[in-house]
Design a protein around this motif. Structure first.
Motif, PDB file in Angstrom:
ATOM      1  N   TYR A  11      -3.111  15.247  -9.219  1.00  0.00           N
ATOM      2  CA  TYR A  11      -3.049  15.145  -7.908  1.00  0.00           C
ATOM      3  C   TYR A  11      -4.188  14.248  -7.252  1.00  0.00           C
ATOM      4  N   VAL A  28      -3.742  10.540  -7.688  1.00  0.00           N
ATOM      5  CA  VAL A  28      -2.741   9.971  -6.618  1.00  0.00           C
ATOM      6  C   VAL A  28      -3.584   9.846  -5.395  1.00  0.00           C
ATOM      7  N   LEU A  48      -4.247   6.357  -3.115  1.00  0.00           N
ATOM      8  CA  LEU A  48      -3.667   6.210  -2.001  1.00  0.00           C
ATOM      9  C   LEU A  48      -4.969   5.726  -1.127  1.00  0.00           C
ATOM     10  N   SER A  72       0.599   6.203  -9.995  1.00  0.00           N
ATOM     11  CA  SER A  72       1.049   7.237  -9.321  1.00  0.00           C
ATOM     12  C   SER A  72       2.468   7.890  -9.690  1.00  0.00           C
TER      13      SER A  72
END
Length: 346
Positions: free
Chosen positions: A284, A287, A291, A318
């Motif tokens: 997580y 990712v 971003l 991702s």
């Protein structure tokens, strides 16, 4: 002759009654000696908890006639089990000492000598453990003045009552003995001397800290610190770390079929290991960082080819990370996630 026989019978009857009476009722002098000895032991012990061994148990609970003028609350301990943190023996022993100290502080007069707090340790009192029938710890038992058999488990404290520590122990004592323990008196986190030193340091450092803050030269003005803190909090949240702390989940387990192997991922929806949570939290976080990089850094790159290449790499990584999380969820719970295409695409 008949009168003499009646007299002898009467004397025999009186002797029998007196012997039964002496056997049924304890000697007051003997009781007072035992109480005085317990008081002396209590005054010389920390928090008022008396250390007993097999001889002490035999003297104060077995050899002493019933009913006794005192009750004894016994804490069973084993130093060889202190390494097993799940038993919390050391923590419970400290809480037991707090209850004893609180009872001494809130009571005086005759009530003070009606209850004594004692502990026995397994390596020095194995015979006592057998007499009480104790085969699992933690264990706390109240031996009332009328208890004649140490194996009687009616005075045992429930395992579920240990969750509230000293407060639940105090409630147990008050319910069983009808004596008042009072509010638990816990020692302060810092002593008066430590508080004085801390206050003096704060007063001395305050002008220098204010000067640094006004100049903007503190860690609070460092963006890297705030960035690192935000990433850490994000990882801490998505990794389920609070769940692991509250439930005291281990990082891994030993394989039941092969003791030489370790299990890092547990199959089943009712349990999550620490390593499993960290693995998902890492995916997580990857990712999230990608971003943040794409939306805050990559948009400032002027070369379109570099932008497109980095964007493709970010999308691929991702997609791979999310796919791993979905696969793990399906493996653990059996639930699958299926994509649904728009009806106009069909």
């Amino acid at each position: 002759m008949a009168i003499n026989r009646k007299l002898v019978s009467l004397l025999f009857l009186l002797a029998t009654v007196s012997s039964f009476a002496s056997a049924s009722f304890s000697d007051p002098d003997s009781d007072s000696d035992l109480v005085n000895e317990l008081v002396s032991l209590r005054s010389n012990s920390e928090s008022g908890v008396i250390h007993l061994d097999d001889n002490g148990i035999s003297k104060f609970l077995i050899s002493s006639p019933t009913p006794r003028p005192y009750s004894i609350l016994v804490f069973f301990d084993a130093t060889q089990l202190h390494s097993k943190t799940e038993l919390r023996l050391q923590e419970l022993r400290r809480e037991f000492g707090l209850v004893s100290a609180t009872f001494l502080a809130n009571n005086n007069g005759s009530d003070l000598n009606k209850l004594f707090f004692c502990e026995i340790e397994f390596s020095r009192s194995q015979a006592s453990f057998q007499r009480f029938g104790v085969n699992a710890l933690p264990h706390i038992r109240l031996v009332s003045g009328s208890t004649s058999k140490l194996s009687d488990e009616s005075g045992q404290m429930d395992q579920s009552d240990f969750s509230r520590l000293a407060e639940s122990m105090a409630e147990f004592v008050e319910q069983r003995t009808k004596l008042t323990v009072g509010p638990i008196q816990r020692p302060p986190f810092l002593s008066k001397a430590q508080i004085s030193v801390i206050v003096a340091l704060i007063v001395i450092a305050t002008p220098f800290v204010i000067k640094r803050i006004l100049k903007g030269g503190t860690l609070l003005h460092d963006r890297r610190l705030w960035l690192s803190g935000a990433i850490f909090i994000y990882f801490f949240s998505v990794a389920g770390t609070m769940h692991n702390i509250i439930r005291k989940m281990p990082m891994f387990l030993q394989d039941r079929n092969d003791p030489n192997k370790l299990v890092f991922f547990y199959q089943g929806s009712g349990m999550q290991l620490g390593a499993e949570g960290f693995a998902v939290g890492f995916l997580y976080t990857v990712v999230g960082l990608l971003l943040a990089f794409v939306t805050n850094v990559l948009v400032r790159v002027r070369n379109l080819n570099v932008q497109r290449l980095v964007m493709l790499v970010a999308l691929f990584v991702s997609f791979w990370a999310v796919k791993k999380v979905v696969f793990l969820d399906n493996w653990k719970t059996g639930y699958g996630i299926h994509p649904y295409w728009p009806s106009s695409w069909r």
